[in-house]
Design a protein around this motif. Structure first.
Motif, PDB file in Angstrom:
ATOM      1  N   SER A   1       1.111  -0.949   0.051  1.00 11.49           N
ATOM      2  CA  SER A   1      -0.100   0.008  -0.008  1.00 11.49           C
ATOM      3  C   SER A   1       0.998   1.260  -0.005  1.00 11.49           C
ATOM      4  N   VAL A   2       1.898   1.359   0.628  1.00  7.28           N
ATOM      5  CA  VAL A   2       2.980   2.189   0.801  1.00  7.28           C
ATOM      6  C   VAL A   2       3.357   2.589  -0.531  1.00  7.28           C
ATOM      7  N   ALA A   3       4.006   1.438  -1.417  1.00  7.24           N
ATOM      8  CA  ALA A   3       4.535   1.466  -2.650  1.00  7.24           C
ATOM      9  C   ALA A   3       3.479   2.041  -3.652  1.00  7.24           C
TER      10      ALA A   3
ATOM     11  N   ILE B   1       3.790   5.616  -5.728  1.00  6.39           N
ATOM     12  CA  ILE B   1       3.743   5.688  -7.045  1.00  6.39           C
ATOM     13  C   ILE B   1       2.855   6.663  -7.581  1.00  6.39           C
ATOM     14  N   ARG B   2       1.677   6.701  -6.987  1.00  4.20           N
ATOM     15  CA  ARG B   2       0.605   7.533  -7.147  1.00  4.20           C
ATOM     16  C   ARG B   2       0.948   8.909  -7.117  1.00  4.20           C
ATOM     17  N   ALA B   3       1.988   9.384  -5.739  1.00  8.53           N
ATOM     18  CA  ALA B   3       2.107  10.714  -5.662  1.00  8.53           C
ATOM     19  C   ALA B   3       3.330  11.245  -6.377  1.00  8.53           C
TER      20      ALA B   3
ATOM     21  N   THR C   1      -3.609  24.696   4.689  1.00  7.24           N
ATOM     22  CA  THR C   1      -3.997  25.035   6.010  1.00  7.24           C
ATOM     23  C   THR C   1      -2.797  24.298   7.188  1.00  7.24           C
ATOM     24  N   GLY C   2      -1.850  23.708   6.525  1.00  7.62           N
ATOM     25  CA  GLY C   2      -0.769  23.367   7.151  1.00  7.62           C
ATOM     26  C   GLY C   2      -0.730  21.854   7.707  1.00  7.62           C
ATOM     27  N   LEU C   3      -1.598  21.099   7.108  1.00 10.67           N
ATOM     28  CA  LEU C   3      -1.774  19.575   7.480  1.00 10.67           C
ATOM     29  C   LEU C   3      -0.642  18.903   6.826  1.00 10.67           C
ATOM     30  N   PRO C   4      -0.119  17.853   7.356  1.00  9.00           N
ATOM     31  CA  PRO C   4       0.971  16.875   6.672  1.00  9.00           C
ATOM     32  C   PRO C   4       0.272  16.121   5.508  1.00  9.00           C
ATOM     33  N   VAL C   5       0.263  16.597   4.547  1.00  6.93           N
ATOM     34  CA  VAL C   5      -0.783  15.864   3.619  1.00  6.93           C
ATOM     35  C   VAL C   5       0.014  14.349   3.168  1.00  6.93           C
ATOM     36  N   ARG C   6       1.249  14.529   2.993  1.00  8.58           N
ATOM     37  CA  ARG C   6       2.003  13.426   2.512  1.00  8.58           C
ATOM     38  C   ARG C   6       1.734  12.232   3.601  1.00  8.58           C
ATOM     39  N   ALA C   7       2.056  12.438   4.762  1.00  8.27           N
ATOM     40  CA  ALA C   7       1.857  11.504   6.023  1.00  8.27           C
ATOM     41  C   ALA C   7       0.541  11.117   6.180  1.00  8.27           C
TER      42      ALA C   7
ATOM     43  N   LEU D   1      -0.082   8.760   3.329  1.00  5.49           N
ATOM     44  CA  LEU D   1       0.304   7.433   3.679  1.00  5.49           C
ATOM     45  C   LEU D   1      -0.273   6.606   4.812  1.00  5.49           C
ATOM     46  N   LEU D   2      -0.878   7.292   5.724  1.00  8.19           N
ATOM     47  CA  LEU D   2      -1.464   6.773   6.939  1.00  8.19           C
ATOM     48  C   LEU D   2      -2.868   5.939   6.418  1.00  8.19           C
ATOM     49  N   ILE D   3      -3.651   6.785   5.484  1.00  2.00           N
ATOM     50  CA  ILE D   3      -4.618   6.185   4.997  1.00  2.00           C
ATOM     51  C   ILE D   3      -4.376   4.817   4.207  1.00  2.00           C
ATOM     52  N   ALA D   4      -3.313   4.832   3.530  1.00  2.00           N
ATOM     53  CA  ALA D   4      -2.960   3.643   2.782  1.00  2.00           C
ATOM     54  C   ALA D   4      -2.580   2.471   3.788  1.00  2.00           C
ATOM     55  N   VAL D   5      -1.896   2.818   4.873  1.00  2.00           N
ATOM     56  CA  VAL D   5      -1.424   1.898   5.831  1.00  2.00           C
ATOM     57  C   VAL D   5      -2.706   1.280   6.464  1.00  2.00           C
TER      58      VAL D   5
END
Length: 298
Positions: free
Chosen positions: A72-74, A78-80, A166-172, A175-179
């Motif tokens: 899921s992380v991979a 790839i998507r991003a 708004t300052g949210l860590p979008v990338r993290a 990844l958390l949703i995927a995990v």
């Protein structure tokens, strides 16, 4: 209530409740992100983990969790960042995961296609105490993330650019949703099966959306639907000797159809009520556009 007497049914029902909670809880974010098929891709990758668990003589549930999380992380990376489109990444997960799982489980001295079938379509009698322990731990993680970070996850799922501003860590958070989705797949595979888990992540959410327009109410209704169909499907499987995963999914689809039929006339009544309210407002609230001098006698 004789279905509560066998120990394997007690374990299966507990696992079913946990699956009914976690699958829609994650699925609501996948639906918002238009990634309804993500669960399918992760499920196929988890097959490789199951086969690897048999090959290494370790727990298939925990091994499937590790492999599914890595996959899921991979896929998210790839998507991003990759030039490969998201649907191609899903295809790679589908076929590579399925092929790896079948190959590894046949190389294992203790594994067979019969073992793999119970993970693909679910099996009540094979849910062990260690499986329940693993499912409980993983389900606790899923609930903690999906409920504790619901505002942040909803913001990212709705509009990544706005969430980034708004300052949210979008990338993290992505990844958390995927995990979390990967963990949910492994939670559900003993009850629903890897091939059908995606349906349980999506269909209860789609059913809840027929009656609710707010995120909070949709979340509550989706989880309630998930618990209802998993318990009903598990009990039906016990009495009728039918596959639990297929039964659970068909119950979920049935509820979706019923709620869709009920929602249509309700939506019409709401639309008519809104039209009447607008008409009444137009009749009462139209401002006086005459000039002040119109009423002044010269």
């Amino acid at each position: 209530m004789d279905f509560l007497e066998p120990a394997f049914m007690q374990r299966a029902l507990l696992a079913a409740v946990l699956v009914g909670i976690t699958a829609p809880a994650v699925g609501i974010y996948l639906v918002q992100r238009r990634q309804a098929l993500m669960g399918d891709g992760i499920g196929h990758v988890a097959m490789t983990g199951v086969g690897l668990g048999f090959l290494l003589n370790s727990s298939p549930v925990w091994m499937a969790t590790l492999v599914a999380v890595a996959g899921s992380v991979a896929m998210e990376l790839i998507r991003a960042y990759g030039k490969t489109r998201g649907d191609l990444a899903l295809a790679l997960l589908f076929y590579g995961g399925m092929a790896g799982g079948v190959l590894l489980i046949n190389l294992s001295p203790t594994g067979s296609n019969a073992n793999l079938s119970s993970y693909l379509f679910g099996s009540l009698s094979t849910v062990s105490s260690s499986d329940v322990t693993a499912i409980s731990i993983l389900a606790g993680f899923v609930v903690l993330v999906t409920v504790g970070l619901r505002r942040q996850l909803f913001a990212v799922s709705q509009d990544e650019e706005f969430a980034r501003v708004t300052g949210l860590p979008v990338r993290a958070l992505n990844l958390l949703i995927a995990v979390t989705a990967a963990v949910t797949v492994t939670v559900a595979m003993r009850v629903v099966g890897l091939l059908l888990v995606s349906a349980l992540m999506v269909v209860p959410v789609a059913a809840a959306q027929q009656l609710s327009k707010s995120f909070r109410m949709t979340f509550v209704l989706a989880v309630a639907t998930g618990i209802t169909v998993t318990l009903a499907g598990t009990v039906t499987s016990y009495y009728q000797d039918v596959p639990p995963g297929a039964t659970i999914v068909l119950y979920a689809i049935g509820i979706f159809i019923v709620l869709t039929l009920l929602a249509a006339p309700l939506a019409k009544r709401r639309a008519k009520a809104a039209e009447r309210a607008i008409a009444d407002c137009d009749a009462r609230c139209v401002p006086d556009t005459r000039r002040p001098t119109d009423d002044v006698k010269v």
